[in-house]
Design a protein around this motif. Structure first.
Motif, mmCIF file in Angstrom:
data_model
loop_
_atom_site.group_PDB
_atom_site.id
_atom_site.type_symbol
_atom_site.label_atom_id
_atom_site.label_comp_id
_atom_site.label_asym_id
_atom_site.label_seq_id
_atom_site.Cartn_x
_atom_site.Cartn_y
_atom_site.Cartn_z
ATOM 1 N N GLN A 30 17.428 -2.452 52.433
ATOM 2 C CA GLN A 30 16.563 -3.635 52.394
ATOM 3 C C GLN A 30 16.792 -4.450 51.114
ATOM 4 O O GLN A 30 16.890 -5.667 51.135
ATOM 5 N N LYS A 31 16.930 -3.731 50.015
ATOM 6 C CA LYS A 31 17.159 -4.391 48.729
ATOM 7 C C LYS A 31 18.524 -5.087 48.713
ATOM 8 O O LYS A 31 18.663 -6.200 48.216
ATOM 9 N N GLN A 33 20.045 -6.243 51.250
ATOM 10 C CA GLN A 33 19.864 -7.438 52.076
ATOM 11 C C GLN A 33 19.329 -8.604 51.253
ATOM 12 O O GLN A 33 19.835 -9.726 51.340
ATOM 13 N N GLU A 34 18.318 -8.329 50.429
ATOM 14 C CA GLU A 34 17.746 -9.395 49.599
ATOM 15 C C GLU A 34 18.779 -9.938 48.617
ATOM 16 O O GLU A 34 18.861 -11.136 48.380
ATOM 17 N N LEU A 35 19.579 -9.044 48.053
ATOM 18 C CA LEU A 35 20.514 -9.466 47.020
ATOM 19 C C LEU A 35 21.756 -10.136 47.584
ATOM 20 O O LEU A 35 22.256 -11.110 47.029
ATOM 21 N N GLY A 37 22.367 -10.823 51.178
ATOM 22 C CA GLY A 37 22.197 -11.694 52.325
ATOM 23 C C GLY A 37 22.647 -11.142 53.667
ATOM 24 O O GLY A 37 22.473 -11.792 54.687
ATOM 25 N N SER A 39 22.392 -8.353 56.866
ATOM 26 C CA SER A 39 21.269 -7.629 57.453
ATOM 27 C C SER A 39 21.299 -6.169 57.011
ATOM 28 O O SER A 39 22.362 -5.591 56.793
ATOM 29 N N SER A 40 20.112 -5.582 56.898
ATOM 30 C CA SER A 40 20.061 -4.194 56.428
ATOM 31 C C SER A 40 20.754 -3.267 57.421
ATOM 32 O O SER A 40 21.330 -2.247 57.041
ATOM 33 N N THR B 178 22.994 -14.077 44.354
ATOM 34 C CA THR B 178 21.859 -14.064 45.272
ATOM 35 C C THR B 178 21.360 -15.492 45.449
ATOM 36 O O THR B 178 20.889 -16.108 44.496
ATOM 37 N N PRO B 180 19.669 -18.494 48.598
ATOM 38 C CA PRO B 180 19.058 -18.646 49.929
ATOM 39 C C PRO B 180 20.142 -18.802 50.994
ATOM 40 O O PRO B 180 21.263 -19.212 50.688
ATOM 41 N N LYS B 181 19.757 -18.499 52.239
ATOM 42 C CA LYS B 181 20.733 -18.522 53.340
ATOM 43 C C LYS B 181 21.415 -19.874 53.543
ATOM 44 O O LYS B 181 22.531 -19.940 54.021
#
Lengths: 203, 203
Positions: A30-31, A33-35, A37, A39-40, B178, B180-181
């Motif tokens: 999940q982390k 994914q945030e960093l 972009g 999908s997890s 990092t 935004p999409k």
DNA sequence: ATTTGTGAACAGTTTCACAGCG
DNA sequence: CGCTGTGAAACTGTTCACAAAT
């Protein structure tokens, strides 16, 4: 390694880059994914190719993941030798290549068609005229070339590099290089990159 | 454009690069295969997305293909404004950017956190301290940034660029940014490129 | 309780193979 | 006849959703 899909390999390289600058002890899909972009789900599958079994709950141990990546990609084996071909402004900017310090890659030679350049410039490794390319590449066991020549010289020097048995070329020129299938090219030229950005962006 | 697959778009960009340096009047999918290494079948499909109907037998007319690419990718519209962020060795090497002459892209500003750099260096466009970034990016309608800063500044300047409404970043740093999409990143850092080459090569 | 690891379904991309066109 | 353009098949990659692990 054989059956890691190509897109997964590219992401895993970026994961390695990401983790190299990551200071927490653990990291979850999940982390990531945030960093980064992605999908997890795809991150978990990518990592599953590495065969690490992390033990859930707290996510992956950063150090263990990094070790698995190094192992899988052989970044922990012998250092790979590289050369710069073309010592113009761009080639000179890469001469120090502090970026590669502490990495699996090392620049061990530079080449230019102009003897002037190779004699006047100085660096921590020898600079040669391109006439000495074959000899040097073989003797120094150079695997990869960083091509930073003018566009009108790009293909002829790529040909020469292929003849020397190079395994891959980082192409900083705006040209598409014609090489045999077993020689890999990464196109990182500014114009190519800008056009790609622009084209990926259109809905 | 909407429904051209991403891998096809990347190849079409390279096709545009290829044709820009191609002097024959006509070109067949077979010839492109020889030059670029993709299968002739996929080249024909890629080109079919452009909606050119070439008229068989002699292959495609080079000029018609190039025109279709420019049209599809809007390379014939308004010139896109870019900026360089980070005026170290690499940033300076890109200052002249002769590569972009006659292209759809133009560098219109440079930035550095050090006022020293922005005052001492000279170029055909203005160099500013990063404090003026937001103002300049908006006023000059800058769409793309070329990021050539040290790795410890990379993410914070990427954040700033995002805040300024940038559409895409050419990332010459070895960091994973990092963002935004809706902000696109092309990773062209030397270490990233070398690791990718090495990893794509393993059988 | 949270997060991985992964079969199975789905979506996307490439190749095949051939009809149609100049 | 050689080459494109494209349905349909084959293949590759991604997402879903949930059992297993701690």
């Amino acid at each position: 390694m054989k059956d890691i899909p190509m897109p997964a390999r590219r992401r895993l390289v970026l994961l390695e880059r990401l983790l190299s600058n990551y200071t927490e002890k653990n990291i979850t899909s999940q982390k990531i994914q945030e960093l980064a972009g992605w999908s997890s789900a795809i991150i978990r599958r990518d990592i599953s190719y590495l065969g690490v079994n992390c033990g859930a709950t707290n996510g992956y141990r950063t150090s263990e993941l990094l070790a698995a990546l190094s192992r899988e990609f052989n970044f922990d084996g012998e250092v790979r030798h590289c050369c710069i071909v073309g010592l113009g402004r761009m080639g000179q900017a890469l001469l120090d290549a502090s970026e590669l310090y502490d990495s699996a890659f090392k620049i061990v030679a530079g080449f230019d068609t102009s003897v002037n350049k190779t004699e006047v410039l100085s660096s921590s490794f020898p600079l040669h005229p391109t006439t000495l390319m074959k000899k040097t590449i073989i003797e120094e066991k150079i695997s990869y070339a960083i091509l930073t020549v003018d566009k009108d010289e790009a293909q002829s020097l790529a040909n020469l590099l292929v003849e020397c048995g190079i395994k891959g070329i980082i192409n900083y020129t705006p040209c598409v290089l014609t090489v045999p299938k077993d020689v890999l090219v990464e196109n990182v030229g500014l114009l190519t990159a800008l056009e790609t950005l622009s084209v990926m962006g259109e809905v």
